[in-house]
Design a protein around this motif. Structure first.
Motif, PDB file in Angstrom:
ATOM      1  N   ARG A  71       4.382  18.557 -20.987  1.00 55.14           N
ATOM      2  CA  ARG A  71       4.897  19.587 -21.493  1.00 55.14           C
ATOM      3  C   ARG A  71       3.048  20.708 -20.924  1.00 55.14           C
ATOM      4  NH1 ARG A  71       9.028  23.476 -22.844  1.00 55.14           N
ATOM      5  NH2 ARG A  71       7.841  26.353 -23.389  1.00 55.14           N
ATOM      6  N   ASP A  73       1.665  24.457 -21.802  1.00 59.06           N
ATOM      7  CA  ASP A  73       1.596  26.028 -22.073  1.00 59.06           C
ATOM      8  C   ASP A  73       0.566  26.493 -22.507  1.00 59.06           C
ATOM      9  OD1 ASP A  73       4.776  26.006 -22.394  1.00 59.06           O
ATOM     10  OD2 ASP A  73       4.733  24.366 -24.342  1.00 59.06           O
ATOM     11  N   ASN A 103       4.628  26.083 -18.488  1.00 57.74           N
ATOM     12  CA  ASN A 103       5.970  26.221 -18.588  1.00 57.74           C
ATOM     13  C   ASN A 103       5.817  28.281 -19.220  1.00 57.74           C
ATOM     14  OD1 ASN A 103       7.453  24.603 -18.276  1.00 57.74           O
ATOM     15  ND2 ASN A 103       6.151  23.235 -19.653  1.00 57.74           N
ATOM     16  N   GLU A 104       4.932  27.966 -20.743  1.00 56.51           N
ATOM     17  CA  GLU A 104       5.305  29.519 -21.518  1.00 56.51           C
ATOM     18  C   GLU A 104       3.786  30.019 -21.945  1.00 56.51           C
ATOM     19  OE1 GLU A 104       7.705  31.768 -22.110  1.00 56.51           O
ATOM     20  OE2 GLU A 104       9.237  29.560 -21.387  1.00 56.51           O
TER      21      GLU A 104
END
Length: 427
Positions: A71, A73, A103-104
């Motif tokens: 992940r 971010d 991702n964010e």
């Protein structure tokens, strides 16, 4: 590429102009031992910082994507500033047509307990030792809840290093405290910077605030890798003179050593008047006060600072009400206001700002305490607001640069707020 210290990769010198390829090699070296499936959070500057994040972040994204991290971010280290628009975020991160694996992108809410988590505490004894006795009280270490234990394996800290009024230099642990911190250490560090006095802090690498925030940063539960740049603006482009990546405090100090050579200008004398053509990145006085922070050292006692900033629209979206209520004043007077006001004690970052903008004090011809120099604001802020906060006012439409050019007792500074001006190195 071999690390320059046991934990730092990179290059830096005032004459360097690092290419994207050279920066990519440094980034790759710093990330080469990341474990597969790592969860990575990047902490990045907001729009008030002019830096090379739009170049570095896409490089990071590409390398992390190739490493197949689990992940990726990003969290904006906006401190107490308001959030950026989606368009501003994409421009800051160099998003272009997209960033692989990202991702964010999260905003930081420093004043909302639901967005914060406490990761530790500094004791009163620890604070007293770090601040050399300026403050001796325990403080909770609250940060954005994304930094809670178990959320991420790796935290990347990205940002440029320049002189700073609170910590001495921006960069390093400052991206945690106050960059993504809660109100406790945010308030305490700003007030500490004021108590230590701006003249003894700005442009210095080792300061009480730096010691305190680096102590606090040892509580971050994930592994931290810092990417510290030193940049200058040349017409329409940023030039990267240095990039050091690796251990948080060591990478910061290597970049600060280069920043000292590039971002501190020595005039050899003081001037009765300084005309500051405020950098366009500062659209409110909360950050536009950097014109005073970084030029006050070369203004004579009883002199004047004119800040020309037609793009500066307000005092502060976050703190404007309090600034208007109390007004700018010398540190001695602000201390008295803090002692009398519970509201100001709860907002010490505002109290620090009030003192920092004034910079220093003097005694007037009647023996009364007064700012060392007067500040006149030629901006989109109206006359009445300037009067309430004890600043002079000038209609920006009447400002003519040629009225000041050629005066030997006037210094004109373009893009004011970027570089620190001092009389001599011993300052």
């Amino acid at each position: 590429m071999k690390p320059q210290t046991a934990s730092v990769f990179g290059r830096g010198a005032p004459q360097l102009d690092l290419t994207a390829g050279e920066m990519r090699a440094i980034v790759a070296s710093a990330l080469r031992d990341l474990a597969p499936e790592s969860r990575v959070l990047a902490i990045v500057p907001d729009k008030t910082r002019d830096d090379n994040t739009d170049v570095l972040f896409p490089i990071l994204a590409e390398i992390l994507s190739a490493l197949r991290v689990k992940r990726f971010d990003a969290l904006i280290a906006q401190g107490t500033h308001g959030p950026m628009t989606e368009q501003e975020k994409r421009a800051k991160l160099g998003a272009g047509l997209g960033l692989p694996g990202l991702n964010e992108i999260y905003d930081h809410r420093w004043d909302d307990a639901a967005h914060l988590v406490t990761i530790g505490q500094l004791s009163a004894e620890q604070v007293a030792e770090a601040t050399q006795g300026l403050i001796a009280e325990a403080v909770a270490l609250s940060v954005n809840k994304l930094l809670a234990p178990g959320n991420y394996d790796i935290v990347l800290v990205i940002g440029a290093t320049v002189p700073h009024e609170v910590a001495g230099f921006a960069g390093g642990a400052k991206y945690f405290f106050p960059g993504v911190a809660g109100p406790e250490l945010t308030n305490l560090t700003h007030w500490l910077g004021a108590l230590a006095t701006i003249e003894r802090v700005i442009g210095r690498i080792e300061t009480p605030t730096r010691r305190l925030i680096e102590l606090a940063a040892t509580h971050i539960p994930a592994r931290v890798i810092a990417f510290n740049s030193v940049v200058t603006r040349e017409t329409s482009r940023l030039r990267t003179h240095a990039l050091f990546a690796g251990e948080l405090s060591a990478a910061f100090r290597q970049s600060a050593a280069i920043s000292r050579q590039l971002h501190i200008k020595y005039t050899g004398r003081r001037y009765h008047r300084v005309v500051a053509l405020l950098d366009e990145h500062y659209d409110e006085m909360w950050v536009g006060g950097k014109a005073s922070y970084k030029l006050g050292g070369v203004i004579e006692e009883g002199g004047e600072l004119i800040i020309y900033a037609p793009h500066l629209k307000r005092l502060s979206a976050t703190h404007g009400r309090l600034i208007e209520r109390y007004g700018y004043a010398p540190l001695e007077e602000v201390k008295e206001m803090v002692a009398r006001s519970e509201e100001l004690r709860a907002n010490l970052c505002v109290a620090a700002h009030l003192a920092h903008v004034v910079y220093a004090s003097r005694r007037d011809e009647n023996g009364r305490l007064a700012p060392r120099y007067r500040i006149t604001l030629a901006s989109a802020i109206d006359r009445e607001t300037c009067a309430r906060v004890r600043l002079g006012w000038m209609d920006p439409r009447s400002f003519r640069l040629e009225d000041y050019a050629g005066d030997p007792n006037t210094l004109i500074v373009e893009r004011a707020g970027r570089d620190l001006y001092l009389v001599a190195p011993d300052d």
